[in-house]
Design a protein around this motif. Structure first.
Motif, PDB file in Angstrom:
ATOM      1  N   ILE A  91       0.856  -1.190   0.000  1.00  0.00           N
ATOM      2  CA  ILE A  91       0.000   0.000   0.000  1.00  0.00           C
ATOM      3  C   ILE A  91       0.891   1.238   0.000  1.00  0.00           C
ATOM      4  N   LYS A  92       0.674   2.091  -0.998  1.00  0.00           N
ATOM      5  CA  LYS A  92       1.439   3.334  -1.074  1.00  0.00           C
ATOM      6  C   LYS A  92       0.706   4.427  -0.297  1.00  0.00           C
ATOM      7  N   PRO A  93       1.455   5.239   0.445  1.00  0.00           N
ATOM      8  CA  PRO A  93       0.799   6.342   1.173  1.00  0.00           C
ATOM      9  C   PRO A  93       0.240   7.363   0.186  1.00  0.00           C
ATOM     10  N   LYS A  94      -0.828   8.031   0.621  1.00  0.00           N
ATOM     11  CA  LYS A  94      -1.420   9.089  -0.200  1.00  0.00           C
ATOM     12  C   LYS A  94      -0.429  10.235  -0.318  1.00  0.00           C
ATOM     13  N   GLU A  95      -0.424  10.842  -1.493  1.00  0.00           N
ATOM     14  CA  GLU A  95       0.435  12.010  -1.673  1.00  0.00           C
ATOM     15  C   GLU A  95      -0.148  13.175  -0.897  1.00  0.00           C
ATOM     16  N   LYS A  96       0.716  13.839  -0.158  1.00  0.00           N
ATOM     17  CA  LYS A  96       0.268  14.999   0.606  1.00  0.00           C
ATOM     18  C   LYS A  96       0.448  16.235  -0.245  1.00  0.00           C
ATOM     19  N   LYS A  97      -0.640  16.967  -0.430  1.00  0.00           N
ATOM     20  CA  LYS A  97      -0.579  18.224  -1.168  1.00  0.00           C
ATOM     21  C   LYS A  97      -0.097  19.312  -0.220  1.00  0.00           C
TER      22      LYS A  97
END
Length: 149
Positions: free
Chosen positions: A9-15
């Motif tokens: 599972i890849k972490p969500k990209e933080k904007k």
């Protein structure tokens, strides 16, 4: 154990926060760091002592069990009859920039006429309030990141 890695599972990209470089204001900031006429100095000293003692009496180790209001100053800034425009010109002549936008707690991003009248940066500002051409209040808000600021 890293479960994300285990299950691929890849972490969500933080904007990046859109308003990171905008002055943030909270309703509790209002007049908390107020510049007052010097005739109020003794009142401020007595009131500070009273509030500190009240806080000590009502602290239970985790928080405060009661609250107290800050008393009313004897001489308000507006009572001094200071011309609002002359104060604003002092800030302008000293190179301080007008605030053009703020993020206000529970309100959001403000621009244009909705922005309080003040001078400063995205970290710190001095705000001025006008009442019939006279300086009503002058106060500071913001955050500082080091001793020099």
């Amino acid at each position: 154990m890293n479960l994300r890695k285990l299950f691929g599972i890849k972490p969500k990209e933080k904007k990046p926060y859109e308003f990171a470089d905008v002055l943030h204001m909270w309703e509790d900031d209002y007049l908390m760091i107020e510049f007052l006429p010097k005739e109020n100095l003794e009142f401020v000293k007595k009131e500070s002592k009273r509030i500190n003692e009240f806080g000590q009496e009502h602290f239970d180790g985790n928080g405060f069990t009661e609250i107290t209001e800050i008393g009313e100053v004897p001489i308000k800034t507006v009572d001094k009859g200071i011309d609002f425009n002359s104060i604003a010109k002092i800030f302008e002549k000293n190179g301080m920039k007008r605030i053009t936008e703020v993020v206000y707690q529970n309100v959001g991003h403000l621009t244009g006429e909705k922005v309080p009248f003040g001078f400063g940066s995205n970290n710190f500002a001095v705000l001025l309030e006008n009442e019939n051409g006279k300086l009503k209040n002058i106060w500071a808000t913001g955050r500082i990141e080091n001793e020099e600021l």
